[in-house]
Write an enzyme that holds these catalytic residues in place. Structure first.
Site, PDB file in Angstrom:
ATOM      1  CB  ILE A   1      -0.918   0.030   1.245  1.00 41.15           C
ATOM      2  CG1 ILE A   1      -1.830  -1.204   1.283  1.00 41.15           C
ATOM      3  CG2 ILE A   1      -1.746   1.319   1.272  1.00 41.15           C
ATOM      4  CD1 ILE A   1      -2.825  -1.319   0.138  1.00 41.15           C
ATOM      5  CG  HIS A   2       2.783   2.805  -3.255  1.00 44.09           C
ATOM      6  ND1 HIS A   2       2.329   1.655  -3.856  1.00 44.09           N
ATOM      7  CD2 HIS A   2       3.012   3.685  -4.248  1.00 44.09           C
ATOM      8  CE1 HIS A   2       2.301   1.834  -5.164  1.00 44.09           C
ATOM      9  NE2 HIS A   2       2.701   3.055  -5.424  1.00 44.09           N
ATOM     10  NE  ARG A   3      -2.537   4.709  -7.277  1.00 39.45           N
ATOM     11  CZ  ARG A   3      -1.839   4.700  -8.406  1.00 39.45           C
ATOM     12  NH1 ARG A   3      -1.065   3.667  -8.713  1.00 39.45           N
ATOM     13  NH2 ARG A   3      -1.911   5.703  -9.236  1.00 39.45           N
TER      14      ARG A   3
END
Length: 363
Positions: free
Chosen positions: A208-210
């Site tokens: 998860i990084h957006r």
């Protein structure tokens, strides 16, 4: 000899570009000059990265990063223009949807140099995403659009590209070639399974990084609540992105899943090969899951890779914890047929031949 300049700004773009660079080198008809804008500063991109991955070292590194979108794109435009004025290429190649992509395309087109866009035609139809703006504008000012899927071709047709003097080609997805090439190497070079004591098919890989998730604390909590529920059934392993880590620490959020440090590409491929399922908000990882025959739960409201969803290999859940758990159960109990061909074969060679047609005219 004809010359192309390839503009790259992020580690995944280097991995994809290495496929085409190998084909160009084998044919020895076109010279390639690689420019790294420096957009995504990455500690993993040392000389060891280029040597191990068999990736050509960039001739230029512009070291432009850590700025706002406007400042970054503007500085890139200026510096890339200087490089193009010196190198005088017959075409500029750009990949995907980063600020580097748009800056490279703009600089070239304003100088009368042909623009080739690899991974063209992708749309999320979410204009709040900077990547969506970049890809739409880049497509419109390119001379050759190399589309990974029929969906991408259809998107361009809907936007009236038949009315523009732009060649549109369904090339397949160059990432497929990269995963096949590096997949074999990862068996020898990856150490993450041993280091983290992970058993094959006995863990879920999550990334998860957006910005749309990390900047929305409600969304982020929903995602991690879903991952925590999955973790109660099967171990969830997450290479923790620095941005995500910073938000979790700032908000004092702790979740009982297995966090590990960010990993290199070989280790990521090993995690993909050996996990039971992928949960991600990454566009590239959705496809890499498919290439490695793994189902995917997508923590976004939309995806550019709609064929993964329509064929039942992936499920969109956004940040809804309940939907995430249901999608996990669905895919865990389903037999997926990954033999269907969605992204082409020998994509690097196909792209090379189209570039050759564009810049090498009969005398």
């Amino acid at each position: 000899m004809k010359k192309i300049v390839t503009i790259l700004g992020a580690r995944p773009q280097f991995v994809k570009a290495a496929v085409l660079s190998r084909v160009i080198s084998e044919h020895n008809v076109i010279e390639e000059v690689i420019v790294h804008t420096g957009q995504h500063y990455d500690n993993n991109m040392s000389m060891v990265f280029f040597e191990e991955m068999k990736i050509p070292v960039p001739k230029y590194n512009l070291n432009i990063n850590g700025l706002s979108h406007g400042a970054m794109t503007g500085q890139m435009l200026t510096k890339i223009e200087e490089v193009l004025a010196f190198e005088k290429p017959d075409a500029v190649v750009v990949y995907g949807d980063t600020n580097s992509t748009l800056a490279g395309a703009l600089a070239a087109q304003k100088m009368g140099i042909k623009v080739i866009h690899i991974e063209a035609g992708l749309r999320s139809y979410n204009m709040s995403m900077p990547e969506e703006v970049n890809r739409i504008l880049t497509d419109r000012i390119s001379n050759l659009l190399l589309c990974p899927t029929q969906t991408a071709i259809d998107n361009l047709e809907k936007e009236g590209f038949a009315n523009h003097n732009i060649k549109v080609v369904k090339s397949g997805d160059i990432m497929k070639d990269a995963v096949e090439f590096y997949g074999a190497m990862s068996d020898e070079k990856a150490t993450v399974l041993q280091n983290e004591n992970l058993e094959p098919n006995n863990f879920v890989l999550a990334t998860i990084h957006r910005q749309e998730n990390t900047d929305d604390i409600v969304a982020l909590k929903g995602i991690f609540e879903g991952l925590t529920k999955i973790h109660q059934t099967k171990k969830v392993v997450m290479p923790l992105h620095p941005r995500t880590k910073s938000v979790l620490e700032k908000n004092k959020l702790r979740y009982p899943i297995t966090f590990i440090d960010p990993v290199g590409y070989f280790d990521m491929l090993a995690l993909l090969k050996n996990c039971a399922l992928v949960v991600t908000d990454s566009g590239g990882l959705q496809k890499e899951a498919f290439f490695n025959k793994k189902p995917c739960v997508i923590a976004r409201e939309e995806t550019e890779w709609v064929e993964l969803v329509t064929h039942g290999f992936a499920t969109l859940v956004g940040s809804n914890a309940q939907k995430m758990q249901e999608a996990y159960q669905l895919h865990s109990n389903k037999n997926h047929d990954f033999s269907v061909s969605l992204y082409g074969d020998k994509v690097g060679e196909t792209i090379y031949q189209e570039i050759k047609k564009l810049i090498i005219q009969k005398e």
